[in-house]
Write a protein that holds these residues in place. Structure first.
Motif, PDB file in Angstrom:
ATOM      1  N   THR A 290       0.828  -1.204   0.000  1.00 50.23           N
ATOM      2  CA  THR A 290       0.000   0.000   0.000  1.00 50.23           C
ATOM      3  C   THR A 290       0.861   1.251   0.000  1.00 50.23           C
ATOM      4  OG1 THR A 290      -1.772  -1.145   1.189  1.00 50.23           O
ATOM      5  CG2 THR A 290      -1.780   1.259   1.253  1.00 50.23           C
ATOM      6  N   GLY A 291       1.946   1.218   0.760  1.00 49.28           N
ATOM      7  CA  GLY A 291       2.839   2.370   0.817  1.00 49.28           C
ATOM      8  C   GLY A 291       3.454   2.686  -0.535  1.00 49.28           C
ATOM      9  N   THR A 292       3.830   1.651  -1.278  1.00 42.55           N
ATOM     10  CA  THR A 292       4.415   1.849  -2.598  1.00 42.55           C
ATOM     11  C   THR A 292       3.391   2.459  -3.550  1.00 42.55           C
ATOM     12  OG1 THR A 292       5.917  -0.021  -2.302  1.00 42.55           O
ATOM     13  CG2 THR A 292       5.510   0.702  -4.569  1.00 42.55           C
ATOM     14  N   GLY A 293       2.160   1.938  -3.498  1.00 44.21           N
ATOM     15  CA  GLY A 293       1.114   2.482  -4.346  1.00 44.21           C
ATOM     16  C   GLY A 293       0.811   3.930  -4.014  1.00 44.21           C
ATOM     17  N   LEU A 294       0.747   4.236  -2.730  1.00 47.14           N
ATOM     18  CA  LEU A 294       0.483   5.605  -2.305  1.00 47.14           C
ATOM     19  C   LEU A 294       1.607   6.529  -2.747  1.00 47.14           C
ATOM     20  CD1 LEU A 294      -1.454   7.431  -0.703  1.00 47.14           C
ATOM     21  CD2 LEU A 294      -0.107   6.915   1.342  1.00 47.14           C
ATOM     22  N   ALA A 295       2.843   6.078  -2.587  1.00 49.53           N
ATOM     23  CA  ALA A 295       3.993   6.885  -3.000  1.00 49.53           C
ATOM     24  C   ALA A 295       3.979   7.138  -4.502  1.00 49.53           C
ATOM     25  CB  ALA A 295       5.292   6.186  -2.595  1.00 49.53           C
ATOM     26  N   ALA A 296       3.606   6.115  -5.279  1.00 49.03           N
ATOM     27  CA  ALA A 296       3.542   6.271  -6.734  1.00 49.03           C
ATOM     28  C   ALA A 296       2.524   7.343  -7.117  1.00 49.03           C
ATOM     29  CB  ALA A 296       3.184   4.940  -7.384  1.00 49.03           C
ATOM     30  N   GLU A 297       1.387   7.344  -6.446  1.00 51.45           N
ATOM     31  CA  GLU A 297       0.359   8.329  -6.747  1.00 51.45           C
ATOM     32  C   GLU A 297       0.776   9.735  -6.298  1.00 51.45           C
ATOM     33  OE1 GLU A 297      -2.669   7.985  -8.436  1.00 51.45           O
ATOM     34  OE2 GLU A 297      -1.631   6.142  -9.017  1.00 51.45           O
ATOM     35  N   ILE A 298       1.444   9.812  -5.160  1.00 47.60           N
ATOM     36  CA  ILE A 298       1.917  11.117  -4.673  1.00 47.60           C
ATOM     37  C   ILE A 298       2.946  11.702  -5.635  1.00 47.60           C
ATOM     38  CG2 ILE A 298       3.259  12.271  -2.863  1.00 47.60           C
ATOM     39  CD1 ILE A 298       1.964  10.344  -0.848  1.00 47.60           C
TER      40      ILE A 298
ATOM     41  N   LEU B 196       3.907   5.944 -17.935  1.00 43.93           N
ATOM     42  CA  LEU B 196       4.972   4.978 -18.186  1.00 43.93           C
ATOM     43  C   LEU B 196       5.527   4.407 -16.882  1.00 43.93           C
ATOM     44  CD1 LEU B 196       7.220   6.472 -21.040  1.00 43.93           C
ATOM     45  CD2 LEU B 196       5.728   4.466 -21.161  1.00 43.93           C
ATOM     46  N   ALA B 197       5.656   5.265 -15.872  1.00 49.42           N
ATOM     47  CA  ALA B 197       6.291   4.855 -14.620  1.00 49.42           C
ATOM     48  C   ALA B 197       5.346   4.126 -13.678  1.00 49.42           C
ATOM     49  CB  ALA B 197       6.874   6.080 -13.914  1.00 49.42           C
ATOM     50  N   THR B 198       4.071   4.489 -13.678  1.00 49.18           N
ATOM     51  CA  THR B 198       3.189   3.992 -12.618  1.00 49.18           C
ATOM     52  C   THR B 198       2.108   3.009 -13.067  1.00 49.18           C
ATOM     53  OG1 THR B 198       1.696   5.901 -12.823  1.00 49.18           O
ATOM     54  CG2 THR B 198       3.534   6.104 -11.277  1.00 49.18           C
ATOM     55  N   ILE B 199       1.949   2.791 -14.356  1.00 49.85           N
ATOM     56  CA  ILE B 199       0.959   1.799 -14.803  1.00 49.85           C
ATOM     57  C   ILE B 199       1.194   0.432 -14.152  1.00 49.85           C
ATOM     58  CG2 ILE B 199       0.388   0.334 -16.796  1.00 49.85           C
ATOM     59  CD1 ILE B 199       0.090   2.822 -18.460  1.00 49.85           C
TER      60      ILE B 199
ATOM     61  N   PHE C   2      -6.297   6.522  -4.423  1.00 48.78           N
ATOM     62  CA  PHE C   2      -6.408   7.348  -5.615  1.00 48.78           C
ATOM     63  C   PHE C   2      -7.060   8.705  -5.356  1.00 48.78           C
ATOM     64  CE2 PHE C   2      -6.253   2.878  -6.801  1.00 48.78           C
ATOM     65  CZ  PHE C   2      -5.122   2.898  -7.597  1.00 48.78           C
ATOM     66  N   TRP C   3      -7.353   8.966  -4.080  1.00 43.79           N
ATOM     67  CA  TRP C   3      -7.738  10.312  -3.643  1.00 43.79           C
ATOM     68  C   TRP C   3      -6.663  10.900  -2.736  1.00 43.79           C
ATOM     69  CZ3 TRP C   3     -11.786  13.365  -5.118  1.00 43.79           C
ATOM     70  CH2 TRP C   3     -12.783  12.760  -5.887  1.00 43.79           C
ATOM     71  N   VAL C   4      -6.256  10.119  -1.754  1.00 42.40           N
ATOM     72  CA  VAL C   4      -5.265  10.617  -0.795  1.00 42.40           C
ATOM     73  C   VAL C   4      -3.933  10.911  -1.485  1.00 42.40           C
ATOM     74  CG1 VAL C   4      -3.934  10.067   1.273  1.00 42.40           C
ATOM     75  CG2 VAL C   4      -6.359   9.430   1.142  1.00 42.40           C
ATOM     76  N   GLY C   5      -3.443   9.961  -2.286  1.00 41.24           N
ATOM     77  CA  GLY C   5      -2.171  10.147  -2.966  1.00 41.24           C
ATOM     78  C   GLY C   5      -2.148  11.375  -3.861  1.00 41.24           C
ATOM     79  N   PRO C   6      -3.091  11.512  -4.804  1.00 43.51           N
ATOM     80  CA  PRO C   6      -3.107  12.699  -5.659  1.00 43.51           C
ATOM     81  C   PRO C   6      -3.266  14.012  -4.910  1.00 43.51           C
ATOM     82  CG  PRO C   6      -4.359  10.948  -6.689  1.00 43.51           C
ATOM     83  CD  PRO C   6      -4.014  10.465  -5.298  1.00 43.51           C
TER      84      PRO C   6
END
Length: 231
Positions: free
Chosen positions: A111-119, A161-164, A195-199
């Protein structure tokens, strides 16, 4: 052949290297090019507001009022729901095959990696928006013509390219919300907060960096406040 649920969706469901024969590169170009077109076409109407995270960043920078920001976000979410609804109606086979384009965290990522990617991805996008539309930069670099939607679209392309492979690339809460509403399965909803918190965090960092660090707006405002207080 891989099972349908192992193939990334059209935006995509994170995880694979191809989608119906279209690779990550093609998907990224499609999103980047479409954002370029949409921002270009709507810039003279709404300022090109098609992403709640961008709207939120501009609101924090006091470039958009609270009422306008809220109305933009509502319209963006409604537009996303309608868009996904049309896709489901006219391309139902592909819609089902690729999980409705709903964003979710890919297997193997925390989850942390996904959140970081979105941030990080949203920071890149929103900072690009600030840079491309900065009136001070336009005045300073007037000899270098810059079409604002072009760098914005290219930023979307690079972020995809980086986060898909990690999250399917959100960076636009409205797009993620519209897909989750129409698809309405547990996995996308379980991960939806990312996808709300990260962005929103990424947008806030971009706004702070551009306004108070890069442009030193905070120091200027504090100086003006002190001068006024001494009068």
């Amino acid at each position: 052949m891989r099972r349908a649920d192992q193939v990334i969706s059209s935006d995509t469901k994170a995880g694979g290297d191809e989608c119906g024969g279209v690779g990550i590169l093609g998907i990224s170009w499609a999103f980047g090019g479409m954002i370029f077109i949409l921002v270009y076409c709507t810039a003279g109407i709404s300022g090109g507001h098609i992403n709640p995270a961008v709207t939120f960043g501009l609101f924090l920078a006091r470039k958009v009022s609270l009422v306008r920001a809220v109305l933009y976000m509502v319209a963006q979410c409604l537009g996303a729901i309608c868009g996904v609804g049309f896709v489901k109606a006219f391309q139902s086979a592909y819609y089902v095959r690729y999980g409705g384009g709903a964003n979710s965290l890919a297997d193997g990522y925390s989850t942390g990696t996904g959140l970081a990617a979105e941030i990080i991805g949203t920071f890149v996008l929103v900072y690009t928006v600030f840079s491309a539309t900065d009136p001070k930069r336009n005045a300073r670099d007037s000899h270098v013509p810059v079409l604002a939607p072009l760098p914005i679209g290219f930023a979307v392309f690079m972020v995809h390219l980086a986060t898909i492979p990690i999250t399917g690339t959100g960076i636009n809460p409205a797009r993620s919300f519209g897909a989750a509403v129409i698809y309405n399965e547990s996995k996308p909803w379980d991960d939806h907060w990312i996808f709300w918190v990260g962005p929103f965090i990424g947008a806030a960092i971009a706004a702070f960096y551009h306004q108070f660090v890069l442009r030193a707006s905070g120091s200027k405002s504090l100086g003006s406040f002190r001068s006024a207080a001494n009068v």
